[in-house]
Scaffold this motif. Structure first.
Motif, PDB file in Angstrom:
ATOM      1  N   MET A   1       0.841  -1.172   0.000  1.00 46.99           N
ATOM      2  CA  MET A   1       0.000   0.000   0.000  1.00 46.99           C
ATOM      3  C   MET A   1       0.891   1.241   0.000  1.00 46.99           C
ATOM      4  O   MET A   1       1.947   1.255   0.614  1.00 46.99           O
ATOM      5  N   LEU A   2       0.439   2.267  -0.661  1.00 38.01           N
ATOM      6  CA  LEU A   2       1.111   3.555  -0.718  1.00 38.01           C
ATOM      7  C   LEU A   2       0.296   4.558   0.079  1.00 38.01           C
ATOM      8  O   LEU A   2      -0.916   4.672  -0.111  1.00 38.01           O
ATOM      9  N   LEU A   3       0.949   5.285   0.960  1.00 36.64           N
ATOM     10  CA  LEU A   3       0.293   6.326   1.744  1.00 36.64           C
ATOM     11  C   LEU A   3       0.765   7.675   1.234  1.00 36.64           C
ATOM     12  O   LEU A   3       1.967   7.940   1.202  1.00 36.64           O
ATOM     13  N   ILE A   4      -0.171   8.512   0.784  1.00 38.10           N
ATOM     14  CA  ILE A   4       0.147   9.872   0.365  1.00 38.10           C
ATOM     15  C   ILE A   4      -0.559  10.798   1.336  1.00 38.10           C
ATOM     16  O   ILE A   4      -1.777  10.752   1.482  1.00 38.10           O
ATOM     17  N   LEU A   5       0.210  11.620   2.000  1.00 39.72           N
ATOM     18  CA  LEU A   5      -0.322  12.487   3.039  1.00 39.72           C
ATOM     19  C   LEU A   5      -0.094  13.946   2.662  1.00 39.72           C
ATOM     20  O   LEU A   5       1.038  14.416   2.637  1.00 39.72           O
ATOM     21  N   ASP A   6      -1.174  14.639   2.340  1.00 39.64           N
ATOM     22  CA  ASP A   6      -1.089  16.073   2.048  1.00 39.64           C
ATOM     23  C   ASP A   6      -1.180  16.828   3.368  1.00 39.64           C
ATOM     24  O   ASP A   6      -1.699  16.323   4.354  1.00 39.64           O
ATOM     25  N   GLU A   7      -0.679  18.057   3.378  1.00 36.92           N
ATOM     26  CA  GLU A   7      -0.627  18.860   4.603  1.00 36.92           C
ATOM     27  C   GLU A   7       0.116  18.082   5.692  1.00 36.92           C
ATOM     28  O   GLU A   7      -0.298  18.016   6.844  1.00 36.92           O
ATOM     29  N   ALA A   8       1.235  17.492   5.295  1.00 36.09           N
ATOM     30  CA  ALA A   8       1.986  16.600   6.183  1.00 36.09           C
ATOM     31  C   ALA A   8       2.556  17.302   7.406  1.00 36.09           C
ATOM     32  O   ALA A   8       2.912  16.645   8.376  1.00 36.09           O
ATOM     33  N   HIS A   9       2.602  18.616   7.382  1.00 36.21           N
ATOM     34  CA  HIS A   9       3.103  19.325   8.558  1.00 36.21           C
ATOM     35  C   HIS A   9       2.212  19.098   9.778  1.00 36.21           C
ATOM     36  O   HIS A   9       2.589  19.415  10.894  1.00 36.21           O
ATOM     37  N   ARG A  10       1.043  18.514   9.561  1.00 35.51           N
ATOM     38  CA  ARG A  10       0.170  18.188  10.695  1.00 35.51           C
ATOM     39  C   ARG A  10       0.703  17.020  11.512  1.00 35.51           C
ATOM     40  O   ARG A  10       0.199  16.742  12.587  1.00 35.51           O
ATOM     41  N   ILE A  11       1.730  16.352  10.995  1.00 34.35           N
ATOM     42  CA  ILE A  11       2.424  15.320  11.772  1.00 34.35           C
ATOM     43  C   ILE A  11       3.474  16.070  12.592  1.00 34.35           C
ATOM     44  O   ILE A  11       4.655  16.016  12.337  1.00 34.35           O
ATOM     45  N   LYS A  12       3.023  16.812  13.571  1.00 38.75           N
ATOM     46  CA  LYS A  12       3.907  17.679  14.349  1.00 38.75           C
ATOM     47  C   LYS A  12       4.711  16.917  15.388  1.00 38.75           C
ATOM     48  O   LYS A  12       5.780  17.329  15.777  1.00 38.75           O
ATOM     49  N   ASN A  13       4.146  15.825  15.855  1.00 33.36           N
ATOM     50  CA  ASN A  13       4.738  15.109  16.957  1.00 33.36           C
ATOM     51  C   ASN A  13       4.430  13.627  16.752  1.00 33.36           C
ATOM     52  O   ASN A  13       3.271  13.255  16.620  1.00 33.36           O
ATOM     53  N   LEU A  14       5.451  12.810  16.770  1.00 33.55           N
ATOM     54  CA  LEU A  14       5.261  11.385  16.504  1.00 33.55           C
ATOM     55  C   LEU A  14       4.509  10.679  17.633  1.00 33.55           C
ATOM     56  O   LEU A  14       4.073   9.550  17.471  1.00 33.55           O
ATOM     57  N   GLU A  15       4.340  11.336  18.753  1.00 38.49           N
ATOM     58  CA  GLU A  15       3.640  10.739  19.888  1.00 38.49           C
ATOM     59  C   GLU A  15       2.136  11.041  19.883  1.00 38.49           C
ATOM     60  O   GLU A  15       1.401  10.505  20.691  1.00 38.49           O
ATOM     61  N   ARG A  16       1.690  11.892  18.999  1.00 36.03           N
ATOM     62  CA  ARG A  16       0.261  12.224  18.949  1.00 36.03           C
ATOM     63  C   ARG A  16      -0.538  11.118  18.287  1.00 36.03           C
ATOM     64  O   ARG A  16      -0.011  10.318  17.509  1.00 36.03           O
ATOM     65  N   ARG A  17      -1.834  11.100  18.576  1.00 34.83           N
ATOM     66  CA  ARG A  17      -2.708  10.035  18.068  1.00 34.83           C
ATOM     67  C   ARG A  17      -2.728   9.970  16.553  1.00 34.83           C
ATOM     68  O   ARG A  17      -2.712   8.880  15.974  1.00 34.83           O
ATOM     69  N   ARG A  18      -2.774  11.115  15.886  1.00 34.53           N
ATOM     70  CA  ARG A  18      -2.830  11.120  14.415  1.00 34.53           C
ATOM     71  C   ARG A  18      -1.605  10.426  13.828  1.00 34.53           C
ATOM     72  O   ARG A  18      -1.710   9.576  12.957  1.00 34.53           O
ATOM     73  N   ALA A  19      -0.427  10.785  14.315  1.00 37.48           N
ATOM     74  CA  ALA A  19       0.806  10.190  13.805  1.00 37.48           C
ATOM     75  C   ALA A  19       0.856   8.702  14.106  1.00 37.48           C
ATOM     76  O   ALA A  19       1.245   7.894  13.245  1.00 37.48           O
ATOM     77  N   LYS A  20       0.457   8.321  15.294  1.00 34.41           N
ATOM     78  CA  LYS A  20       0.475   6.902  15.660  1.00 34.41           C
ATOM     79  C   LYS A  20      -0.507   6.097  14.817  1.00 34.41           C
ATOM     80  O   LYS A  20      -0.198   4.991  14.386  1.00 34.41           O
ATOM     81  N   ALA A  21      -1.694   6.658  14.570  1.00 36.72           N
ATOM     82  CA  ALA A  21      -2.697   5.946  13.764  1.00 36.72           C
ATOM     83  C   ALA A  21      -2.190   5.756  12.338  1.00 36.72           C
ATOM     84  O   ALA A  21      -2.300   4.664  11.770  1.00 36.72           O
ATOM     85  N   LEU A  22      -1.625   6.796  11.754  1.00 35.69           N
ATOM     86  CA  LEU A  22      -1.105   6.684  10.397  1.00 35.69           C
ATOM     87  C   LEU A  22       0.111   5.763  10.327  1.00 35.69           C
ATOM     88  O   LEU A  22       0.269   5.001   9.378  1.00 35.69           O
ATOM     89  N   ALA A  23       0.955   5.816  11.344  1.00 42.48           N
ATOM     90  CA  ALA A  23       2.150   4.967  11.365  1.00 42.48           C
ATOM     91  C   ALA A  23       1.786   3.493  11.501  1.00 42.48           C
ATOM     92  O   ALA A  23       2.551   2.619  11.076  1.00 42.48           O
ATOM     93  N   SER A  24       0.633   3.219  12.057  1.00 38.62           N
ATOM     94  CA  SER A  24       0.224   1.824  12.236  1.00 38.62           C
ATOM     95  C   SER A  24      -0.214   1.174  10.921  1.00 38.62           C
ATOM     96  O   SER A  24      -0.313  -0.051  10.848  1.00 38.62           O
ATOM     97  N   LEU A  25      -0.457   1.966   9.888  1.00 39.49           N
ATOM     98  CA  LEU A  25      -0.827   1.411   8.587  1.00 39.49           C
ATOM     99  C   LEU A  25       0.394   0.747   7.952  1.00 39.49           C
ATOM    100  O   LEU A  25       1.477   1.322   7.922  1.00 39.49           O
ATOM    101  N   GLU A  26       0.202  -0.455   7.457  1.00 37.36           N
ATOM    102  CA  GLU A  26       1.305  -1.140   6.795  1.00 37.36           C
ATOM    103  C   GLU A  26       1.427  -0.609   5.373  1.00 37.36           C
ATOM    104  O   GLU A  26       0.526  -0.803   4.556  1.00 37.36           O
TER     105      GLU A  26
END
Length: 126
Positions: A1-26
């Motif tokens: 799978m390919l993940l394309i993330l627009d407005e990627a600056h919203r990944i401000k902190n790798l410990e936040r829920r958004r970053a963790k949820a996206l990082a969990s995608l294989e």
């Protein structure tokens, strides 16, 4: 799978829920799109880079968070805050060192507005 993330600056902190949820995608690849994070916020830039390329070789390139902070983030922010021409030149030079490292290793691609201007329609203000 390919993940394309627009407005990627919203990944401000790798410990936040958004970053963790996206990082969990294989995914096999992650493509992050944003404006100019290197000019806006180096902390966000670091988080985006670590998110996009979590592999050990890339982590070694950027360093652990403490290393990145001591080598790039803290000195650049201090020099920018000083505001003198010499300090600003130091900050810009350190930013270029970081950018050059990332571009040389194929870890990042930088595209300017000139590419988009060929493709986008002319803006008409009413």
């Amino acid at each position: 799978m390919l993940l394309i993330l627009d407005e990627a600056h919203r990944i401000k902190n790798l410990e936040r829920r958004r970053a963790k949820a996206l990082a969990s995608l294989e995914t096999r690849r992650r493509i992050l799109l944003t404006g100019y994070p290197l000019q806006n916020n180096l902390g966000e830039f670091y988080a985006m880079c670590r998110f996009a390329r979590p592999d050990p070789a890339y982590i070694e390139l950027l360093g652990q968070p403490e290393t990145f902070k001591s080598q790039f983030l803290t000195p650049i922010m201090r020099w920018q805050a000083e505001g003198s021409p010499a300090s600003l030149a130091k900050a810009q030079n350190r930013s270029f060192v970081l950018l050059r490292q990332l571009l040389a290793r194929g870890a990042m691609m930088r595209r300017g507005m000139e590419i988009l201007q060929k493709e986008l329609p002319t803006i008409v203000h009413c």
